[in-house]
Design an enzyme around this catalytic site. Sequence first.
Site, PDB file in Angstrom:
ATOM      1  N   ASP A 206       0.823  -1.203   0.000  1.00  0.00           N
ATOM      2  CA  ASP A 206       0.000   0.000   0.000  1.00  0.00           C
ATOM      3  C   ASP A 206       0.868   1.269   0.000  1.00  0.00           C
ATOM      4  O   ASP A 206       1.801   1.378   0.811  1.00  0.00           O
ATOM      5  CB  ASP A 206      -0.881  -0.022   1.255  1.00  0.00           C
ATOM      6  CG  ASP A 206      -2.010   0.986   1.220  1.00  0.00           C
ATOM      7  OD1 ASP A 206      -2.857   0.878   0.329  1.00  0.00           O
ATOM      8  OD2 ASP A 206      -2.036   1.881   2.097  1.00  0.00           O
ATOM      9  N   GLU A 260       1.993  -0.359  -4.784  1.00  0.00           N
ATOM     10  CA  GLU A 260       1.035   0.651  -5.224  1.00  0.00           C
ATOM     11  C   GLU A 260       1.832   1.934  -5.369  1.00  0.00           C
ATOM     12  O   GLU A 260       2.166   2.593  -4.386  1.00  0.00           O
ATOM     13  CB  GLU A 260      -0.086   0.803  -4.197  1.00  0.00           C
ATOM     14  CG  GLU A 260      -1.228   1.635  -4.749  1.00  0.00           C
ATOM     15  CD  GLU A 260      -2.104   2.237  -3.667  1.00  0.00           C
ATOM     16  OE1 GLU A 260      -3.260   2.551  -3.970  1.00  0.00           O
ATOM     17  OE2 GLU A 260      -1.651   2.406  -2.531  1.00  0.00           O
TER      18      GLU A 260
HETATM   19  O1  TEU Z   1      -4.765   3.978  -1.763  1.00  0.00           O
HETATM   20  C1  TEU Z   1      -4.051   5.138  -2.000  1.00  0.00           C
HETATM   21  C2  TEU Z   1      -4.488   5.685  -3.290  1.00  0.00           C
HETATM   22  O2  TEU Z   1      -3.899   5.392  -4.270  1.00  0.00           O
HETATM   23  C3  TEU Z   1      -5.696   6.542  -3.482  1.00  0.00           C
HETATM   24  O3  TEU Z   1      -6.504   5.918  -4.469  1.00  0.00           O
HETATM   25  C4  TEU Z   1      -6.528   6.795  -2.293  1.00  0.00           C
HETATM   26  O4  TEU Z   1      -7.445   5.757  -2.186  1.00  0.00           O
HETATM   27  C5  TEU Z   1      -7.312   8.074  -2.435  1.00  0.00           C
HETATM   28  O5  TEU Z   1      -8.258   7.905  -3.443  1.00  0.00           O
HETATM   29  C6  TEU Z   1      -6.487   9.301  -2.702  1.00  0.00           C
HETATM   30  O6  TEU Z   1      -7.336  10.377  -2.979  1.00  0.00           O
HETATM   31  C7  TEU Z   1      -4.389   3.049  -0.799  1.00  0.00           C
HETATM   32  C8  TEU Z   1      -5.500   2.032  -0.643  1.00  0.00           C
HETATM   33  O7  TEU Z   1      -5.638   1.313  -1.834  1.00  0.00           O
HETATM   34  C9  TEU Z   1      -6.750   2.735  -0.238  1.00  0.00           C
HETATM   35  O8  TEU Z   1      -7.866   1.892  -0.200  1.00  0.00           O
HETATM   36  C10 TEU Z   1      -6.487   3.342   1.112  1.00  0.00           C
HETATM   37  O9  TEU Z   1      -7.576   4.140   1.484  1.00  0.00           O
HETATM   38  C11 TEU Z   1      -5.219   4.197   1.138  1.00  0.00           C
HETATM   39  O10 TEU Z   1      -4.125   3.621   0.449  1.00  0.00           O
HETATM   40  C12 TEU Z   1      -4.750   4.368   2.568  1.00  0.00           C
HETATM   41  O11 TEU Z   1      -4.275   3.156   3.057  1.00  0.00           O
END
Ligand code: TEU
Length: 565
Positions: A206, A260
Amino acid sequence: MSTASPEHPTWWKEATVYQIYPRSFKDSNGDGLGDIPGIIEKLDYLSTLGINVIWLSPHFDSPNVDNGYDIRDYRKVLKEFGSMADFDQLLSEMKQREMRLVIDLVVNHSSDEHEWFEQSRQSKDNPYRDFYIWRDGNSDGGPPNNYASFFSGSAWSKDDRTGQYYLHYFADKQPDLNWENPSVREEVYSLMKFWLDKGVAGFRMDVIPLISKQPDMPELTPEQLHAPEYAYANGPHLHDYLQEMNREVLSKYDVMTVGEAFGITYAETPALVGRDRNELNMIFHFDLVRLDRDGWRKTEWTLPELKEINRNIYEADYGEGGWGTTFLTNHDNPRAVSHFGNDSAEWRELSAKALATMMFTLKGTPYVYQGDELGMTNFPLERIDDYQDIEVKRAWQEEVVSGQVSAEEFLESYAQTSRDNARTPMQWSAESQAGFTTADTPWFAVNPNYRDINAENQQDNPLSVYHFYRQLIALRRATPALIYGDYHDLAPQDPNVYSYTRALGDQHYMVAINFTEEEQEAALPSDASVVGVSLSNYPDEQSPQQDAQVIQLQPWQAVVVTISA
Ligand code: TEU
Ligand code: CA
C-alpha cells in the site's frame, strides 16, 4: 512453429491475479459482511475461471475507518472475517488448488488504535514515541506545515496529551509510521516473516513510495497541493528501505511483490522495478485509471491518450529489465465497464469483453478485480447518504458543506469516480441480496441490477462475460507471445480503434479493439495477413477472414488473431 524462449520466465509473470475485497466478496454467516470462510466457498469458482493468485485486501484486526487500511494488529485476523484457523485453512485449500495468496502490506501508517500508537501518544519520552512522526505546532499554534491529507483537511492532528501534532497522510485515525526509526523497520520485517512463514506468496504494498518522508518536510506550493502525492512520494531513503526489506526478508522466500506506486513518475520507475535493483517485482501506475481525473473532478479521456500512457509505462517498467501490471480498476476506482466501456444494456457485455481483451493481451501481469469478470457496473449513487467511503464523506464536508462547490457538481463527479462503485457486494445469484448474504441488510447495498448480472447465470451461459474471461485467461496462459512478446502499437493516433501486435520469435499476434458503437477498421502491418482467429467477442461469421489485410470491426468488437510476419 518455433518459439523463441523468453528472458527470465517467472511464475508471477505468467499468473492471473484476482483481487478480493473481503468485506464484499461472500458472507458465510449472515452478518452482512464478507469473510474468509466465504472466500473458501468460492475457491472452485476462481480456479475454474483460471485464477492462480489471489491478492487479498486487508484481513487484519482494524477499527475499519478505511475498511481495513487502518490496522490495529498486524498479526491478528479481523474477527468479523474469521479466525487464524480460517486463514490457515484458506491457505491450505488454495495450495490444494495450486493457487497462491498475496496479502496487503499497509505499513506507511497503522491505526491510531495500534498498541504502538497508544504508547507513542502517552509522553514525549515513551519508548514508542519515535515510531510515529511528531512535531510542535507552528508559531501560531497551528499545524507544523501545510501538508494536506488525502482525505481532506490538514495531514496533522494535535494530540492533547503532549500538545504535539502527529502526521497522517490519510485519516486522523491512520498515523504515519516513522521509517527512519530502525525499530519500526525491524517490526515491519518481522510481521512480514510472520505471514510468509505461514505460506503467503507475497505482498501488495500500500502507498509504498510514501514511506520515506522529505527531509524537514517543507511547505507545499499551490501546485504541489493540487497533487500532493508527488511531493510526498519518493523521499531520499525509499530505495534504501526497499533494498533492506529485500535483503532482510523477501530474498529469502519465493514471492512476488507489487507496489502501489502512488506518486511515482515514469522517470522514477526503473529504480523501483529494474531487474538488478532488488526492490519490487512490479508496480501499479495510476495514470491509466486516473486519465480522466483532475483532483476529484471527472474529465474526458481519449483513446490516443490511453495508448500514450501504455507506451510510457512500458518504457518505464521494462526499460531496465523490469516487469509491469495491467489492470482497469481496483477497490479505489469505478467499475471498468462503466469507466472505459459502455454499461448500457445494449453494449455492456460486448464492451466488458472488449476491455478484457485489452487487459489480457497488453504487457504485464493482469489483475482482475472481483466482479469485473461478470461485467459488474457502477452503483447508482445519488445522494451523499448513498456513500460509505470516508474519502467522499470528508470531501463533502470540505467542498460542499463549506459552500465552495455545489452539491450537484460534487455528486455528479463522484457518482462516476467514487471508490464505493467497486465496493458493493459480489453478485453471485438472482437470490435475495444477490446471494452475497442471508442478512436483510448487507454492509453496503447490492447493485439493483443483480438479477441480470450475476455469477450463476453467467456460469450457465457459454457466451457470458465470465466465460469470455475464462477463454482469455486460458489463451494468455498458453501463449508465450502474449506474456513475453514485444508490443507494437499499430495506430497510436486512431481515436476509435486500439490495434497492436505482440510477437515472440515467429509467433505473431495482432489485437484489434473497437472502442465505439460504430463499425471501424484496423489495418494489419504492411505485407501481413490474417492466419487464424484466436478469439473474438462476436460470433464466428463476423470474425476476420483468413488472408484479410484489413480487419473489419463491428461495434465494440475485439479480436485476437495470428498473423503472418
Ligand atoms: O490507496 C491510496 C491511493 O492510491 C488513493 O486511491 C486513495 O485511495 C485516495 O483515493 C487518494 O485520494 C491506498 C488504498 O488502496 C486505499 O484503499 C487506502 O484508502 C489508502 O491507500 C490508505 O491506506
Ligand atoms: Ca460474515
